[in-house]
Design an enzyme around this catalytic site. Structure first.
Site, PDB file in Angstrom:
ATOM      1  N   ASP A  93       0.845  -1.268  -0.128  1.00 50.72           N
ATOM      2  CA  ASP A  93       0.051   0.041  -0.114  1.00 50.72           C
ATOM      3  C   ASP A  93       0.658   1.430   0.030  1.00 50.72           C
ATOM      4  O   ASP A  93       1.953   1.277   0.763  1.00 50.72           O
ATOM      5  CB  ASP A  93      -0.982   0.059   1.262  1.00 50.72           C
ATOM      6  N   GLU A 117       1.265  -0.112  -5.057  1.00 52.90           N
ATOM      7  CA  GLU A 117       0.007   0.473  -5.294  1.00 52.90           C
ATOM      8  C   GLU A 117       0.565   2.020  -5.687  1.00 52.90           C
ATOM      9  O   GLU A 117       1.182   2.624  -4.878  1.00 52.90           O
ATOM     10  CB  GLU A 117      -0.765   0.783  -4.004  1.00 52.90           C
ATOM     11  N   ASP A 145     -10.812   1.502  -4.102  1.00 50.97           N
ATOM     12  CA  ASP A 145     -10.493   3.085  -4.117  1.00 50.97           C
ATOM     13  C   ASP A 145     -11.131   3.648  -5.347  1.00 50.97           C
ATOM     14  O   ASP A 145     -10.973   5.000  -5.243  1.00 50.97           O
ATOM     15  CB  ASP A 145      -9.121   3.235  -4.124  1.00 50.97           C
TER      16      ASP A 145
END
Length: 596
Positions: free
Chosen positions: A340, A377, A452
């Site tokens: 992340d 990410e 997201d």
């Protein structure tokens, strides 16, 4: 401007490597009288040229071959082709054909020493947000007001599966529907029948929120999802089915309830928030002796970790029992990590020395399993992380999701209006491809939507024709496809948290889209060209794009037509011969995609 026909694939036999010598093959038309064809490369950051000579001629094509030795000072190599006429020159780069030398970012790139795992390009990923996928064990589900969180405005709410997500109160991160890892286990048969080969799970470690991007225990599965013993069994079952599993890692920040921080005093040992004398104080960034600290993007529930601290580095990646290594080892043997906001972590406020730490994460994972997948990410361009020495691939928002959303939904990532032609779309794709080595292109994770972003079907106002075009592109374009749970049945949802609705299992058997997804998945799995074949554009106009994916044993033609009229596309003699096609005509219906 009309250019001569030039083509160089990035797979064998166009590129071969033997004992540090790279041999390249180039195809040109026979009608253009090139008197010199060269490979430009930079063995020591200076320009050198290697001559190419003709090795074969066919009815319409001339094949050239040349070679050069790889760099000794670094693993990343770049090259481009220079073709000279009497009063003109042309250049072929990974971006395309130009009549002047292209910038280095457009050159072909290869990193033979640091490649992604070969298995990745053969996969179909499936992203699962655990709380919203399937409730397999209701007795472990989170209960109303079960605990308090640091933000007193938030309350823990247990909801029924059919209830809508609350998009108004701002409490979306603390609504729990009871999805768990037992539910994932129950649905493995469904996923396998769909054609899924790799599970990507959003965070599963103990956390106070439903999204679990605020980790408070990296070594234990959240008890509302299951336990470590059950997760080990789930991994074993997944692997026995020939499937793989990738976990989400959040190392830029922790929860305020992690023992290191301990804002609410849930843990006996004083945490960084409770005392400036805490042994964990320098794990985070505080203003002097105050309780003012840096949170991720200003979010106070996500205090940022300080990688200048050796103990943080040991815990995350350096020690033998570090978190990265722990889950890659037995009894779990996970197959990779999705990191992340990996581009944000570093030293101090900002991302100082970020590349150093991303490389260290990679080295840590590969030390346990050299074949593990290192996925980052990045909401925007990730080129600098994708040169081979850091990430194997990224969540390909910049090079896939953004341009496709702009083309079909006329929205950018911020949901602002945008309108692009097919010419602009193909240029966007070409730019993104050109900037990274071919092997990393194949390991990019392509998605239509995620936890997201709004659901793609919703962005298209449920236009099935456009959605099927998007799905076709997902399974035929360069990179590895990933479905966000429910995309295969056309689930809807707006911005977070509305994009995290519960999986609609009751609509499974009535879905008109599910058979189409199965067909596309099967096509990708049975056609080698779609998994690792080179990309070649064959035709483009304002509303239509035709390209091929081709390798030595297979060729697939793909057409996308966004116009309201039927498109009759004629391929050139050079294209037809190069791809060994039986026809030079393609007929694509209005608002349709075609795969041949």
């Amino acid at each position: 401007m009309s250019f001569p026909f030039l083509y160089h694939g990035q797979t064998t036999p166009w590129v071969t490597l033997e004992r540090r010598k790279l041999t390249l093959t180039l195809a040109t038309d026979k009608t253009t009288p090139f008197h010199q064809v060269l490979i430009r490369h930079e063995p020591d950051n200076e320009e050198y040229f290697a001559a190419m000579s003709v090795i074969q001629e066919t009815e319409h094509l001339r094949y050239w071959q040349g070679e050069f030795e790889l760099r000794h000072d670094q693993p990343l190599n770049s090259y481009t082709f220079k073709l000279i006429l009497e009063k003109q020159q042309y250049w072929l780069s990974a971006w395309g054909v130009t009549n002047r030398m292209p910038g280095l970012e457009k050159h072909f790139k290869i990193n033979p020493d640091q490649r992604p795992p070969s298995w990745v390009k053969h996969q179909v990923f499936y992203q699962i947000f655990p709380d919203r996928f399937c409730n397999g064990k209701p007795e472990i589900s989170t209960q109303d007001n079960e605990y308090q969180v640091a933000d007193e405005r938030k309350t823990i709410v247990a909801k029924q599966w059919e209830e809508p997500v609350d998009n108004q109160s701002g409490n979306g991160g603390y609504e729990f529907y009871g999805g768990d890892l037992y539910g994932v286990e129950h649905k493995l048969d469904y996923l396998q029948e769909l054609g899924i080969t790799t599970l990507y799970l959003n965070p599963i470690f103990a956390s106070p929120s439903n999204h679990r991007y605020d980790t408070m225990d990296y070594y234990n599965v959240d008890p509302h999802l299951g336990n470590n013993e059950h997760f080990a069994a789930l991994c074993g079952d997944t692997h026995q089915r020939g499937m793989k599993i990738v976990l989400d890692a959040v190392f830029n920040h922790t929860s305020t309830e992690h023992p290191w921080f301990n804002r609410l005093g849930w843990h006996q040992d004083p945490g960084a928030y409770q005392s400036s004398q805490s042994r964990y104080r320098d794990y985070y960034f505080f203003a002097g002796d105050s309780q003012q600290y840096i949170g991720w993007k200003g979010v106070k529930s996500l205090p940022v970790l300080n990688f200048e601290n050796a103990k943080v580095r040991d815990a995350i990646y350096q020690s033998e029992d570090s978190i990265i290594k722990y889950w890659l080892k037995p009894p779990y043997n996970i197959d990779g990590w999705r990191f992340d906001v990996i581009h944000m972590l570093g030293e101090g406020e900002g991302a100082k020395n970020n590349a150093h730490y991303v490389k260290a994460f990679r080295d840590s994972a590969k030390a346990v399993n050299p074949d593990s997948y290192v996925l980052g990410e990045h909401f925007f361009e990730a080129s600098s992380w994708l040169q081979g020495d850091q990430e194997d691939g990224s969540m390909n928002y910049y090079g896939f999701a953004h341009p496709l959303r702009a083309l079909l939904a006329n929205k950018d990532i911020a949901l602002d209006p945008i309108s692009i032609t097919m010419f602009e779309f193909r240029d966007w794709l070409a730019e993104a491809r050109a900037k990274i080595p071919w092997d990393n292109q194949l390991a990019q994770l392509n998605q239509l939507d995620s936890h997201d972003t709004p659901r793609f079907f919703t962005l298209l106002d449920q236009n099935q024709a456009l959605f099927k075009i998007a799905v076709t592109f997902l399974f035929t374009y360069v990179g590895t496809p990933c479905l966000y749970y429910g995309t295969e049945i056309g689930m809807q949802g707006g911005a977070d948290p509305d994009n995290r609705r519960c999986m609609e299992w009751d609509k499974l058997h009535q879905s008109e889209l599910l058979p189409f997804f199965k067909q596309q998945i099967e096509l990708r799995k049975t056609r080698p060209a779609l998994r690792y074949g080179s990309y070649i554009e064959l035709y483009c106009d304002e509303a239509c794009l035709v390209f091929a994916r081709t390798c030595s044993e297979d060729t697939v033609l793909v057409g996308i037509n966004l116009s309201q009229v039927e498109k009759d596309v004629s391929l050139s003699a050079e294209q037809t011969e190069l791809l060994n096609l039986s026809t030079s005509k393609l007929l694509i219906g209005p608002m349709q995609s075609l795969v041949v």
